[in-house]
Design an enzyme around this catalytic site. Structure first.
Site, short mmCIF file in Angstrom:
data_model
loop_
_atom_site.label_atom_id
_atom_site.label_comp_id
_atom_site.label_asym_id
_atom_site.label_seq_id
_atom_site.Cartn_x
_atom_site.Cartn_y
_atom_site.Cartn_z
N ASP A 180 0.81 -1.24 0.05
CA ASP A 180 -0.12 -0.04 -0.07
C ASP A 180 0.72 1.08 0.06
OD1 ASP A 180 -2.44 1.85 1.02
OD2 ASP A 180 -3.22 -0.18 0.79
N HIS A 224 -3.55 6.15 3.89
CA HIS A 224 -4.35 4.94 3.36
C HIS A 224 -4.01 3.75 3.86
CE1 HIS A 224 -5.83 1.96 0.32
NE2 HIS A 224 -6.92 2.84 0.15
N SER A 529 -11.05 -0.59 -0.87
CA SER A 529 -9.73 -0.29 -0.29
C SER A 529 -10.35 -0.78 1.27
CB SER A 529 -9.20 1.12 -0.16
OG SER A 529 -8.41 0.87 -1.36
#
Length: 808
Positions: A180, A224, A529
């Site tokens: 990620d 994220h 996600s």
């Protein structure tokens, strides 16, 4: 015929014609003479340009994992020798090329920078099997972030994580790789999940896979990966699905959350070698294609025993919107659901008793925050578009912000209102029609049509600056598919995707604060996600409970026991291409006594014009219990299709304890009796009171996939642009249209055609453009939006670009 713009894929077509006497598939050649073989080229390039491009080169020499699973011997030294030989040959054949990353474990090859016009030389290089574009990958997140109390976390318990912990399974001893934007491994809820070895940063090429911090001169900060990691395994104020799992972080997406194929493949390879048991990739692009370097690497990671979980994409709700790597044949692709929620009706009145009949609830942070507005009167203040600067110098404390739609996301407007002290917001449309509901808004938000919004503005101008609310409970809606969640199936393989679904709307998890004095950061995000790490965490829990299981047993357990979701608008189950097998339930997966593998089936395309077409497949039934079981099997199809589809398989099957039985299936379809399209059904396996429904799909006639899935433009300066598009199956006719952009970035008036062409091959297409229409008209300065139109056979499709293009 319309004037053509020079099409930059034409050199590739010329190349194909040169070898057409022995290249039957248009992109490779095989005459039995190695010197006349061309490698496969995936994607299209401007082969007339000397501009450097980055590609992924796959070698004919098989990777260590691929060779292993074919029963062959392979070594790193042998691969290095083969790779070095090809690299030297490429250097000799090209004027300028640069090898960047090299691979040997789950992918055999290297990444390469090379002039585009020298790609034909690369294709002719002995030892090269295929060449892929080094495409951009981004996070699959629908942008929304705000601070929330950890007490709001409810998605992990919803899928049964708490019950799994009560059974003693928390993911302990299982390693989960987070591929990620990096992970804040110093976060108090995550630091205990990391050992001394943290993972690797493929952006900065060091051993510190930390998120991009605030103030990084290269681009925007990222949060994220930390949010994803928290959903998997946070173990503090917030608890993830597998709170005792060990985490490994691999930073492949840099500032702003974007990265390249070469880094993603490198991370997959390293995670497998680092001993990961599960890997999570909450990233993707918009390409609906199964054969890309990333997918090959994921397929080999699964073959090597690593459960690969990836997000399905956020381009829903239409079919065919799944993007790579969610298109992988073997990895578990995950769609996003919204948890059950209450629906409220809302009415508003101004002080003179004026009503606004279009009023509806758009979103709210909690039921209490919304119902607190009921039967109360508030002053409201107009703040334009609702940007942070629009609130400056205005008193919003305890008041309602009146905002017009446009330019900024709804969630950003609500967040700005909250930050200014408002207790609610009213957003009215800037065009005719209604606006979408948006879960998880920072303040209770009511939406109005443009007509009612202007009427409210008139009341304000007349001095009537107070508004009262009537909020009433309507109904509770069960778990539903998120509208943004991408849908399958996959082009070429025709597979059902996603495989399963999981909560992905308004998911609260960990985020970095970049402030050591205040490290407890939490935020809400939404997207596939956020759904994928629920599945990755569930896989970790399942592996702790069943350390002897392989990847397909984990995948089948999650799919076979998933809960089928009902679309509240139709009262029927969502399509397979929306929900996959359904929403995961951890405890059911832990306690299942039967596995059916694979967990879904595509019987492919039936297009025989006369007579009946038969396809053969096979599935397995695994009895996990300590006693023999007798299974009954059958197939069911929706609607009239069952009259023209016959499936023959074993009706009864006895499977001894701990054993697996293979079952053959013959599918016979009389395509001439059915309308073209795709048809859904189930393989139904019953044993006593237990029933497992395995999703199935088949296609009649040419599948109606989109003829064009993306279009955009890269500004080259001086009003020169490179237009790019992607055609999954090529096109008989292809056009680029141009529209004026409205102030809020929507489609305005149609201006004209940019280009017209025909007989295009599948894949990427690139075109140079100087801002003129096909009739020679130079577009005046302004903002524009491009749209691509493609037609093949009797099917056509058009798609608009997501970004505004500016001509100076």
């Amino acid at each position: 015929m319309k004037q053509k713009l020079i099409a930059t894929f034409m050199p590739l077509l010329v190349l194909v014609l040169v070898f057409s006497t022995f290249a039957t598939n248009g992109v490779s050649a095989n005459t039995g003479n190695e010197n006349l073989e061309l490698a496969t080229l995936q994607g299209d390039f401007d082969l007339s340009s000397s501009k450097a491009v980055k590609v992924m080169v796959e070698l004919q020499e098989e990777s260590i994992v691929e060779a292993k699973h074919k029963g062959k011997k392979q070594s790193k030294q042998n691969l290095k020798s083969a790779r070095d030989k090809v690299k030297k040959e490429v250097a000799d054949r090209t004027s300028k090329s640069k090898v960047e990353r090299e691979y040997d474990y789950v992918f055999s090859g290297f990444s390469l920078e090379i002039p585009a016009n020298e790609i034909p030389s690369l294709l002719a290089t002995p030892g090269v099997k295929a060449v892929y574009p080094n495409v951009e990958y981004t996070t699959t997140e629908v942008v929304m972030e705000e601070e929330f109390s950890p007490a709001m976390v409810d998605s992990a318990p919803f899928i049964g994580s708490n019950e799994a912990w009560d059974l003693g399974f928390t993911g302990e001893g299982v390693k989960v790789a987070i591929i990620d934007t990096g992970v804040d491994y110093t976060h108090p809820d995550l630091d205990q999940n990391f050992d001394d070895y943290l993972g690797w940063d493929f952006v900065d090429n060091d051993a510190d896979p930390q998120e991009t911090p605030k103030g990084d001169p290269r681009g925007a900060e990222t949060t994220h990966g930390t949010h994803v990691a928290g959903t998997v395994a946070a173990n503090g104020q917030i608890k993830g699905v597998a709170p005792d799992a060990t985490l490994l972080a691999y930073r492949v997406l840099g500032p702003g959350g974007s990265g390249s194929t070469e880094n993603v493949v490198a991370a997959i390879e390293r995670a497998v070698q680092d001993g990961a048991d599960v890997m999570n990739l909450s990233l993707g692009n918009s390409l609906n294609a199964p054969d890309w370097a990333t997918s090959i690497a994921l397929d080999q990671a699964m073959a090597e025993g690593v459960v690969a979980v990836t997000s399905n994409g956020n381009s829903g709700p239409n079919n065919w919107t799944v993007g790579s790597p969610g298109t992988s044949r073997e990895a578990i692709s995950v769609g996003a659901t919204q948890l059950p929620y209450n629906v409220y009706d809302a009415s508003i009145f101004t002080s003179e008793g004026v009503e606004y009949p279009s009023s509806k609830v758009q979103g709210f942070p909690s039921d209490e925050a919304l119902t607190d507005l009921d039967e109360n009167e508030y002053e409201f203040v107009y703040v334009g578009l609702g940007a942070p600067q629009d609130f400056e110098g205005k008193d919003l404390e305890g008041k309602i912000a009146l905002i017009i739609r446009g330019e900024y996301p709804f969630v950003d407007k609500a967040t700005a209102a909250k930050n200014a002290g408002a207790v609610g917001a009213i957003i009215y449309n800037n065009v005719a029609g209604e606006m979408p509901e948006v879960p998880g808004m920072a303040v209770p938000t009511i939406m109005l049509t443009n007509e009612d919004g202007l009427k409210l503005q008139e009341e304000l101008a007349a001095g009537n600056n107070t508004v009262s609310f009537d909020i009433e409970f309507n109904q509770t809606v069960g778990e539903t598919m998120a509208g943004f969640s991408s849908r399958g199936p996959v082009v070429d393989t025709w597979m059902i995707k996603p495989d399963v679904s999981a909560p992905g709307v308004n998911i609260v998890s960990t985020v970095p604060t970049f402030d050591p004095a205040n490290p407890h950061g939490y935020g809400a995000k939404q997207g596939t996600s956020m759904a994928a790490p629920h599945v990755a965490g569930a896989a970790a829990v399942i592996l702790e409970a069943n350390p002897e299981w392989g990847v397909y047993e984990v995948k089948s357990a999650l799919m076979n026991t998933a809960e089928k979701l009902i679309d509240p608008t139709t009262g029927e189950e969502y399509a397979h291409n929306s929900q996959g097998a359904g929403s995961i339930r951890v405890v059911d997966a832990l306690q299942t006594e039967t596995l059916v593998n694979p967990g879904s089936y595509s019987f492919g395309v039936f297009d025989k014009k006369k007579g009946k077409q038969v396809e053969r497949q096979q599935f397995e039934i695994q009895n996990l219990s300590n006693k023999a079981k007798k299974y009954n099997m059958g197939f069911s199809f929706k609607g009239e299709v069952g009259k023209h589809v016959k499936v023959s398989t074993s009706k009864n099957l006895r499977v001894n304890p701990g054993k697996t039985q293979k079952v053959n299936v013959n599918v016979q379809v009389n395509a001439s009796k059915l309308e073209p399209g795709y048809y859904e059904g189930h393989l139904v396996v019953t044993e006593g009171d237990t029933e497992i429904q395995v999703p199935t799909i088949l296609f009649v006639g040419e599948p109606d996939y989109p003829r064009v899935t993306m279009v955009g433009a890269t500004a080259l300066g001086n009003n020169e642009f490179e237009i790019y598009s992607y055609l999954p199956g090529g096109a008989d006719e292809f056009e680029i249209w141009v529209f004026k952009a409205t102030p809020d970035g929507g489609l305005g008036d149609y201006v004209g055609d940019v280009l017209y062409d025909a007989d295009l091959g599948k894949g990427y297409n690139y075109h140079d453009w100087d801002g003129t229409l096909v009739d020679g008209t130079q577009l005046p300065a302004g903002d524009y939006i491009l749209a691509a139109y493609a037609k093949k056979g009797n099917l056509d499709y058009a798609v608009a670009a997501g970004e505004v293009l500016t001509i100076d």
